[in-house]
Enzyme design. Structure first.
Site, PDB file in Angstrom:
ATOM      1  N   GLU A   1      51.231 119.191   8.275  1.00  0.00           N
ATOM      2  CA  GLU A   1      52.579 119.212   8.832  1.00  0.00           C
ATOM      3  C   GLU A   1      52.783 118.028   9.769  1.00  0.00           C
ATOM      4  O   GLU A   1      51.916 117.707  10.585  1.00  0.00           O
ATOM      5  CB  GLU A   1      52.774 120.532   9.588  1.00  0.00           C
ATOM      6  CG  GLU A   1      54.161 120.770  10.120  1.00  0.00           C
ATOM      7  CD  GLU A   1      54.313 122.155  10.744  1.00  0.00           C
ATOM      8  OE1 GLU A   1      55.448 122.546  11.032  1.00  0.00           O
ATOM      9  OE2 GLU A   1      53.277 122.842  10.935  1.00  0.00           O
TER      10      GLU A   1
ATOM     11  N   LYS B   1      61.942 122.700   6.899  1.00  0.00           N
ATOM     12  CA  LYS B   1      61.258 123.953   7.236  1.00  0.00           C
ATOM     13  C   LYS B   1      62.286 125.047   7.500  1.00  0.00           C
ATOM     14  O   LYS B   1      63.264 124.848   8.221  1.00  0.00           O
ATOM     15  CB  LYS B   1      60.374 123.734   8.467  1.00  0.00           C
ATOM     16  CG  LYS B   1      59.401 124.863   8.766  1.00  0.00           C
ATOM     17  CD  LYS B   1      58.440 124.445   9.880  1.00  0.00           C
ATOM     18  CE  LYS B   1      57.428 125.526  10.194  1.00  0.00           C
ATOM     19  NZ  LYS B   1      56.487 125.115  11.267  1.00  0.00           N
TER      20      LYS B   1
ATOM     21  N   CYS C   1      53.640 125.946   7.155  1.00  0.00           N
ATOM     22  CA  CYS C   1      52.957 126.623   8.264  1.00  0.00           C
ATOM     23  C   CYS C   1      53.518 128.008   8.548  1.00  0.00           C
ATOM     24  O   CYS C   1      53.193 128.974   7.883  1.00  0.00           O
ATOM     25  CB  CYS C   1      52.999 125.738   9.501  1.00  0.00           C
ATOM     26  SG  CYS C   1      51.779 126.219  10.768  1.00  0.00           S
TER      27      CYS C   1
ATOM     28  N   SER D   1      26.488 123.732  38.799  1.00  0.00           N
ATOM     29  CA  SER D   1      26.205 124.646  39.910  1.00  0.00           C
ATOM     30  C   SER D   1      24.938 125.459  39.733  1.00  0.00           C
ATOM     31  O   SER D   1      24.426 126.029  40.695  1.00  0.00           O
ATOM     32  CB  SER D   1      27.379 125.612  40.080  1.00  0.00           C
ATOM     33  OG  SER D   1      27.448 126.506  38.976  1.00  0.00           O
TER      34      SER D   1
END
Length: 704
Positions: free
Chosen positions: A45, A114, A175, A359
């Site tokens: 896309e 789309k 999509c 850490s």
């Protein structure tokens, strides 16, 4: 007689607004598809612009440059002789659309906009585009003059139509349309369309791939057909990692699957499919009956076939056999997804490497191991001869013109990864030792320092100005004093992190700066269990969307997969910030400080975001889940405490370091979780009253 067609789909690592680079990758995929004998190539896309341009889609330049790149593609003879499905934005009648461009040679066949836009979660497509609200309708689109001069066309069809070749009919989804209840492929299959293409910009999220693959396989398992799924890959400049995994599915069976995580910028998946298999699969009475009531699509006629010409049987062309679907475990997804995202960020930002405050706890440990995983991927890609990765690796280590090739992950890490243990008098020997051992195993350039002088200096400035000396709680100080003294240490670590990130390359005789890595997990962010502008403030955070529970599983996986026994000591250690003095009767503990476990935090997060629960509905759900292990009163207390701390710390999310998106309950205020950061009623008074009423009623019922 069967009709065999060879088709290709792909995953491309496109970068937002990298027009020429994006075009190069598109052309490379077309060349590969043709070399593999394909007559159809499907791309991701918005592949010409990159999917993540965001508000750049509101700029006219973005549309202009898209047409300029498309013109180059039409003129490139390497792109001729194959049906192309390419994604780009198009403006039609002054309206912006997210489109598929279908072409053959220099001839544009159809522009397909789309229909359904992704507009929730991480996506805001309706901010930039308008959906095509005219199903099965077609209009004429006036081509730009630069295109007309190449194609000889002045108008092309624009709308919801399909292509009819000599041997089959092809239709496109984009999509989100796959995820909608009434997906276009349903009606298309009933109208005789045999090949569906889906061009996507779908991001990675832990445990999400099975949903996508189930939808794709189900689309043709129920309706029959050939489904080609293409996807974006990589980090295109934002928090998301698009995880590729291009697919070719025939009648519900996977015949081609690409990789989900890879450093390859171009991956093409090819399969040979039999159109007759689709026709046989659809020979159901119900399919035939329903097809008679389905609206028809306008067919755009073409002058070519996708299958090889002639009726002569060719034994060299063989249909691709189905294969099992391949999934990664969540631990592997954590090892690979953030690692690929970080590699894209490193190579495209042109930074000299990473800097991580280490850490000795499991969060910074996880971040360090993900960097090591990235180095493993780089070495593997170099072993395979990936010239792009080799070039980027040389630049990253400051040797662009050399013959250097990474061959060992720890050696490569020693050049681009820098860690620092920032200890104080409140730090323990165990955490310092763990940090040193881990740095040695992953290969980082490690620095160890004590910050006590700086912490004391800041506190003394306050004493001089106010005449009052704050004390820790264990020394008789108030909660306000105790918190302020902890925050001094945390915020100074952020200052030191950026100092070292800017100057360590100079110390080592190199130019450039380092990207500072954050290491706050998604649960701590949700609860706000971190100091604003402390060392959680960084450039990027690989684990900011990953739960503590998943991080522990990942470290257990890495311990065995990477042969790092030191990681067991991180799993065994009690999570602690080490910002308060350790006494014979007190050792600071994260979960004790928070008043809830990390496992409970994950549950609260999912109920709040995914199930969309407020305090009252969350309490009701948890009462059914957690009783009789906990009483109604205990559950009510935990729920009310969670929402209180979530509310008072929501402001911290406004400045959180951009984090790799991996969880659907991420509290990221800047992109994903759009909620107020000032909540005046921090106790959620009315909801709390309703919870108390239920607790009281349950108590009364038990007494009766």
């Amino acid at each position: 007689m069967g009709h065999l067609v060879t088709v290709s789909t792909c995953a491309l690592n496109q970068w937002a607004l990298d027009f020429e680079g994006n075009l190069d990758r598109i052309v490379a995929s077309i060349v590969q598809a043709k070399a593999q004998g394909s007559s159809l190539r499907v791309g991701p896309e918005l592949e010409i612009t990159g999917y993540g341009c965001l508000d750049h889609f509101l700029e006219g330049d973005t549309f202009l440059h898209s047409w300029e790149m498309y013109a180059r593609m039409l003129q490139n003879e390497d792109c001729h002789g194959i049906l192309l499905d390419v994604g780009m934005p198009v403006m039609h009648k002054n309206v912006r659309y997210n489109c598929r461009m279908l072409s053959y040679g220099k001839n544009i066949l159809l522009i397909r906009p789309k229909l359904w836009l992704a507009n929730d979660g991480n996506y805001r497509e309706m901010r930039y585009f308008t959906p095509w609200m005219k199903p099965r309708q077609v209009e004429k689109f006036a081509l730009p003059r630069m295109i007309s001069e190449i194609t000889g066309q002045h108008e092309v069809d624009f709308g919801d139509a399909v292509l009819s070749t000599f041997d089959t009919v092809l239709g496109a989804e984009t999509c989100e349309e796959l995820f909608t209840p009434d997906s276009p492929h349903i009606d298309m299959s009933l109208d005789g369309i045999e090949i569906f293409t889906n061009s996507s910009g779908s991001h990675h999220q832990l445990r999400k791939l099975d949903l996508r693959l189930n939808l794709i396989t189900e689309a043709t398992a129920k309706c029959g057909g050939i489904y080609l799924y293409a996807n974006q890959r990589g980090c295109d400049g934002d928090r998301l990692y698009y995880d590729g995994c291009p697919l070719i599915v025939v009648n519900g069976k996977v015949v081609g699957q690409g990789s989900q995580f890879s450093l390859n910028d171009v991956e093409v998946v090819t399969a040979t499919v039999d159109l007759e298999d689709v026709r046989s699969y659809r020979s159901l009475m119900s399919h035939g009956l329903q097809s008679r009531t389905t609206p028809t699509y306008q067919r755009i006629p073409t002058a070519f076939a996708l299958s090889k010409s002639g009726s002569t049987f060719d034994p060299t062309i063989v249909p691709t056999k189905p294969r099992p679907i391949r999934y990664h475990r969540p631990e592997e997804e954590i090892a690979l997804g953030p690692a690929c995202w970080m590699w894209d960020y490193l190579r495209r930002s042109k930074s000299a490497g990473f800097f991580l405050p280490l850490s000795g706890g499991i969060d910074s440990c996880s971040t360090a191991v993900i960097v090591y995983s990235m180095c493993r991927l780089v070495v593997s890609a170099c072993d395979e001869g990936n010239e792009d990765v080799i070039r980027d690796a040389r630049r990253a280590v400051g040797l662009p013109e050399s013959e250097y090739i990474p061959t060992d992950p720890a050696e490569f890490a020693s050049r681009i990864f820098h860690t620092c243990y920032m200890g104080t008098e409140n730090s323990s020997f165990d955490t310092r030792q763990r940090a040193t051992r881990l740095a040695n195993d992953v290969g980082s350039y490690h620095v160890d320092l004590n910050m006590d002088l700086a912490v004391s200096a800041v506190r003394e400035v306050f004493v001089v100005v106010t005449g009052k000396k704050p004390m820790f709680r264990v020394h008789g100080g108030s909660d306000a004093e105790n918190l302020a003294l902890q925050n001094i240490q945390a915020r100074l670590r952020m200052v030191f992190a950026y100092l070292f990130a800017q100057l360590l390359p100079w110390v080592r005789g190199r130019s450039g700066g380092l990207l500072v890595l954050g290491s706050a997990n998604v649960d701590e962010c949700l609860r706000g269990y971190l100091t604003k502008y402390d060392c959680s403030s960084a450039d990027i955070n690989p684990i900011g969307g990953i739960s503590k529970t998943d991080l522990k599983a990942f470290i257990a996986y890495a311990r065995d997969e990477y042969n790092m026994p030191v990681l067991q000591s991180f799993l065994d250690a009690t999570p602690t910030a080490e910002l308060e003095p350790i006494t014979e009767t007190y050792v600071q503990s994260d979960e004790a400080d928070m008043g809830m476990t990390y496992e409970e935090l994950s549950i609260f997060g999912r109920l709040r975001k995914i199930d969309k629960c407020g305090p009252y509905s969350m309490f009701i759900k948890l009462y059914h889940e957690w009783t009789p292990r906990l009483t109604a009163e205990q559950i009510a207390t935990k729920v009310k405490n969670f929402f209180f701390f979530y509310a008072i710390n929501r402001h911290k999310m406004t400045i959180m370091t951009p984090a790799y998106h991996a969880e659907s309950y991420s509290p990221d205020d800047n992109r994903f979780d759009l909620r107020p950061f000032l909540v005046p009623n921090m106790r959620y008074g009315w909801a709390a009253k309703k919870i108390d009423e239920v607790v009281a009623r349950l108590g009364a019922d038990k007494r009766d």
